[in-house]
Design an enzyme around this catalytic site. Structure first.
Site, PDB file in Angstrom:
ATOM      1  N   ALA A  66       0.846  -1.191   0.000  1.00  0.00           N
ATOM      2  CA  ALA A  66       0.000   0.000   0.000  1.00  0.00           C
ATOM      3  C   ALA A  66       0.886   1.246   0.000  1.00  0.00           C
ATOM      4  O   ALA A  66       2.030   1.204   0.455  1.00  0.00           O
ATOM      5  CB  ALA A  66      -0.896  -0.005   1.236  1.00  0.00           C
ATOM      6  N   GLY A 111       0.827  -5.145   0.844  1.00  0.00           N
ATOM      7  CA  GLY A 111      -0.230  -5.341  -0.156  1.00  0.00           C
ATOM      8  C   GLY A 111       0.283  -5.978  -1.445  1.00  0.00           C
ATOM      9  O   GLY A 111      -0.488  -6.618  -2.168  1.00  0.00           O
ATOM     10  N   GLU A 114       0.209  -9.548  -0.707  1.00  0.00           N
ATOM     11  CA  GLU A 114      -1.211  -9.924  -0.603  1.00  0.00           C
ATOM     12  C   GLU A 114      -1.835 -10.041  -2.003  1.00  0.00           C
ATOM     13  O   GLU A 114      -2.672 -10.917  -2.240  1.00  0.00           O
ATOM     14  CB  GLU A 114      -1.952  -8.904   0.261  1.00  0.00           C
ATOM     15  CG  GLU A 114      -1.523  -9.012   1.735  1.00  0.00           C
ATOM     16  CD  GLU A 114      -2.029  -7.861   2.590  1.00  0.00           C
ATOM     17  OE1 GLU A 114      -1.744  -6.698   2.239  1.00  0.00           O
ATOM     18  OE2 GLU A 114      -2.695  -8.117   3.601  1.00  0.00           O
ATOM     19  N   GLU A 134       4.039  -4.951   7.701  1.00  0.00           N
ATOM     20  CA  GLU A 134       3.144  -3.941   8.300  1.00  0.00           C
ATOM     21  C   GLU A 134       3.436  -3.710   9.775  1.00  0.00           C
ATOM     22  O   GLU A 134       3.299  -2.593  10.281  1.00  0.00           O
ATOM     23  CB  GLU A 134       1.678  -4.372   8.115  1.00  0.00           C
ATOM     24  CG  GLU A 134       1.153  -4.197   6.697  1.00  0.00           C
ATOM     25  CD  GLU A 134       1.373  -5.398   5.808  1.00  0.00           C
ATOM     26  OE1 GLU A 134       2.232  -6.245   6.114  1.00  0.00           O
ATOM     27  OE2 GLU A 134       0.688  -5.479   4.773  1.00  0.00           O
TER      28      GLU A 134
HETATM   29  N1  CAA Z   1       4.478   3.317  -0.645  1.00  0.00           N
HETATM   30  C1  CAA Z   1       4.854   4.439  -1.268  1.00  0.00           C
HETATM   31  N2  CAA Z   1       6.096   4.638  -1.765  1.00  0.00           N
HETATM   32  C2  CAA Z   1       6.973   3.627  -1.626  1.00  0.00           C
HETATM   33  C3  CAA Z   1       6.631   2.410  -0.995  1.00  0.00           C
HETATM   34  C4  CAA Z   1       5.305   2.282  -0.495  1.00  0.00           C
HETATM   35  N3  CAA Z   1       4.865   1.137   0.064  1.00  0.00           N
HETATM   36  N4  CAA Z   1       7.721   1.606  -0.999  1.00  0.00           N
HETATM   37  C5  CAA Z   1       8.706   2.293  -1.612  1.00  0.00           C
HETATM   38  N5  CAA Z   1       8.251   3.514  -1.985  1.00  0.00           N
HETATM   39  C6  CAA Z   1       9.000   4.568  -2.663  1.00  0.00           C
HETATM   40  C7  CAA Z   1      10.039   5.184  -1.734  1.00  0.00           C
HETATM   41  O1  CAA Z   1       9.440   6.143  -0.915  1.00  0.00           O
HETATM   42  C8  CAA Z   1      11.022   5.751  -2.731  1.00  0.00           C
HETATM   43  O2  CAA Z   1      10.485   6.945  -3.250  1.00  0.00           O
HETATM   44  P1  CAA Z   1      11.457   8.255  -3.381  1.00  0.00           P
HETATM   45  O3  CAA Z   1      12.521   7.830  -4.367  1.00  0.00           O
HETATM   46  O4  CAA Z   1      10.535   9.303  -3.906  1.00  0.00           O
HETATM   47  O5  CAA Z   1      12.000   8.513  -2.017  1.00  0.00           O
HETATM   48  C9  CAA Z   1      10.997   4.735  -3.867  1.00  0.00           C
HETATM   49  O6  CAA Z   1       9.772   4.003  -3.719  1.00  0.00           O
HETATM   50  C10 CAA Z   1      12.137   3.754  -3.808  1.00  0.00           C
HETATM   51  O7  CAA Z   1      12.126   3.160  -2.521  1.00  0.00           O
HETATM   52  P2  CAA Z   1      13.471   3.005  -1.633  1.00  0.00           P
HETATM   53  O8  CAA Z   1      14.406   4.131  -1.915  1.00  0.00           O
HETATM   54  O9  CAA Z   1      13.045   2.795  -0.223  1.00  0.00           O
HETATM   55  O10 CAA Z   1      14.072   1.674  -2.257  1.00  0.00           O
HETATM   56  P3  CAA Z   1      15.001   0.583  -1.534  1.00  0.00           P
HETATM   57  O11 CAA Z   1      15.421  -0.365  -2.591  1.00  0.00           O
HETATM   58  O12 CAA Z   1      16.040   1.232  -0.699  1.00  0.00           O
HETATM   59  O13 CAA Z   1      14.008  -0.182  -0.499  1.00  0.00           O
HETATM   60  C11 CAA Z   1      11.997  -1.355   0.107  1.00  0.00           C
HETATM   61  C12 CAA Z   1      12.961  -0.938  -1.021  1.00  0.00           C
HETATM   62  C13 CAA Z   1      12.701  -2.302   1.093  1.00  0.00           C
HETATM   63  C14 CAA Z   1      10.814  -2.074  -0.550  1.00  0.00           C
HETATM   64  C15 CAA Z   1      11.516  -0.090   0.859  1.00  0.00           C
HETATM   65  O14 CAA Z   1      11.106   0.879  -0.088  1.00  0.00           O
HETATM   66  C16 CAA Z   1      10.370  -0.345   1.784  1.00  0.00           C
HETATM   67  O15 CAA Z   1      10.559  -0.854   2.881  1.00  0.00           O
HETATM   68  N6  CAA Z   1       9.116  -0.001   1.335  1.00  0.00           N
HETATM   69  C17 CAA Z   1       7.937  -0.189   2.169  1.00  0.00           C
HETATM   70  C18 CAA Z   1       7.475  -1.627   2.154  1.00  0.00           C
HETATM   71  C19 CAA Z   1       6.310  -1.782   3.090  1.00  0.00           C
HETATM   72  O16 CAA Z   1       6.391  -1.523   4.280  1.00  0.00           O
HETATM   73  N7  CAA Z   1       5.163  -2.225   2.538  1.00  0.00           N
HETATM   74  C20 CAA Z   1       3.931  -2.378   3.297  1.00  0.00           C
HETATM   75  C21 CAA Z   1       3.057  -1.173   3.114  1.00  0.00           C
HETATM   76  S1  CAA Z   1       1.646  -1.176   4.188  1.00  0.00           S
HETATM   77  C22 CAA Z   1       0.575  -2.260   3.456  1.00  0.00           C
HETATM   78  O17 CAA Z   1       0.816  -2.787   2.389  1.00  0.00           O
HETATM   79  C23 CAA Z   1      -0.697  -2.481   4.229  1.00  0.00           C
HETATM   80  C24 CAA Z   1      -1.589  -3.512   3.658  1.00  0.00           C
HETATM   81  O18 CAA Z   1      -1.791  -4.578   4.187  1.00  0.00           O
HETATM   82  C25 CAA Z   1      -2.310  -3.251   2.443  1.00  0.00           C
END
Ligand code: CAA
Length: 260
Positions: A66, A111, A114, A134
């Site tokens: 998400a 997500g 998922e 999450e």
């Molecule tokens: N939402 C929005 N933007 C996201 C994102 C997310 N879930 N994941 C990554 N991005 C964006 C980052 O903000 C970044 O944007 P900017 O360049 O503008 O700063 C870009 O994508 C690249 O990300 P990273 O620089 O962080 O890339 P990385 O290779 O260093 O790390 C990663 C990759 C480990 C996936 C890291 O981005 C991360 O931890 N992302 C979040 C993953 C997460 O927690 N997902 C769960 C979301 S909550 C959910 O999904 C609830 C549900 O049940 C539906």
């Protein structure tokens, strides 16, 4: 468009195209997915589409879950609506009449995993990394993860993955049954079509009823599951495809299924 649909040679290809945000699922993208699924359902009936491949754009990510900044500003009512929509969209994928495969060539988190869990199959390359992180955000999965993951890999393993929020590497994902198969690197769509090919040579009705017998059966007692199997195996027996399959065997020729 962040959600792209193409249809070619009986296959639907759903492509998440928001690589700058690692294909994160905003509310708008979920709505686009929902609309695209209506088109896929129609194409199954009208254009003889028989399989669905889901991929994510860019080298790094299938889908990072998400959209976190968007979640941050939500009211409780908006969050409830978001969870309802996410669950509805992913239910719709799992209820499709055709087999589907998520091709995980990079990150599949939250997500994103998922979404993959709602598909019939998941395949992963060696670079794939997945998880339900999450808990690290102070949240719990909301698009089906707490329900589909334990049903797929068992309660103990699901507890470990959801309560730790840890990253599961591709080899472990295959070992515990989180992904169906590891595949070599390549074009994600080509990997998905190659994977689906052995299933799609069979008739749709038999594929559909076998999936139904399994998915309905694992949610009930063995006795009730056996009844579901008895009923569906009797129902499939009455189809033209069943007659064709058995006749082709006796006549020592390949079967030609017409999904009738
Ligand atoms: N939402 C929005 N933007 C996201 C994102 C997310 N879930 N994941 C990554 N991005 C964006 C980052 O903000 C970044 O944007 P900017 O360049 O503008 O700063 C870009 O994508 C690249 O990300 P990273 O620089 O962080 O890339 P990385 O290779 O260093 O790390 C990663 C990759 C480990 C996936 C890291 O981005 C991360 O931890 N992302 C979040 C993953 C997460 O927690 N997902 C769960 C979301 S909550 C959910 O999904 C609830 C549900 O049940 C539906």
């Amino acid at each position: 468009m962040a959600v792209e649909l193409s249809i070619d040679q009986g296959l639907a290809h759903l492509h998440l195209n928001r690589p700058k945000a690692l294909n994160a699922l905003s509310f708008g993208i979920l709505q686009d997915l929902n609309n695209t699924l209506a088109q896929i359902e129609q194409a199954i009936e009208q254009q003889h589409v028989r399989g669905l491949v889901i991929t994510g754009a860019g080298e790094k990510s299938f889908c990072a879950g998400a959209d976190i900044p968007e979640l941050l500003g939500r009211t409780l009512v908006q969050q409830h609506e978001g969870a309802r929509l996410g669950q509805e969209v992913f239910n719709r994928i799992s209820a499709l009449r055709i087999p589907s495969v998520a091709v995980i060539h990079g990150y599949a988190f939250g997500g994103g995993l998922e979404l993959a869990l709602s598909c019939t199959f998941r395949i992963a390359t060696a670079r794939a990394k997945m998880g339900l992180p999450e808990i690290k955000l102070g949240l719990i999965p909301g698009y089906g993860g707490t329900q589909r993951l334990p049903r797929l890999i068992g309660e103990g393993r699901a507890l470990d993955i959801i309560l730790s929020g840890r990253t599961v590497e591709a080899t472990e994902a295959e070992r515990i049954g989180l992904v169906t198969r590891l595949v070599d690197e390549g074009n994600p769509y080509a990997l998905g079509t190659e994977f689906l090919a052995p299933y799609l040579k069979h008739g749709l009705l038999a594929l559909e009823m076998a999936r139904q017998a399994i998915s309905r059966g694992v949610q009930t007692t063995l006795e009730q599951g056996l009844k579901i199997e008895r009923d569906l195996s009797t129902l499939i027996f009455q189809t033209a495809d069943a007659n064709e399959g058995m006749t082709a065997f006796v006549e020592k020729r390949p079967a030609v299924f017409k999904d009738e």
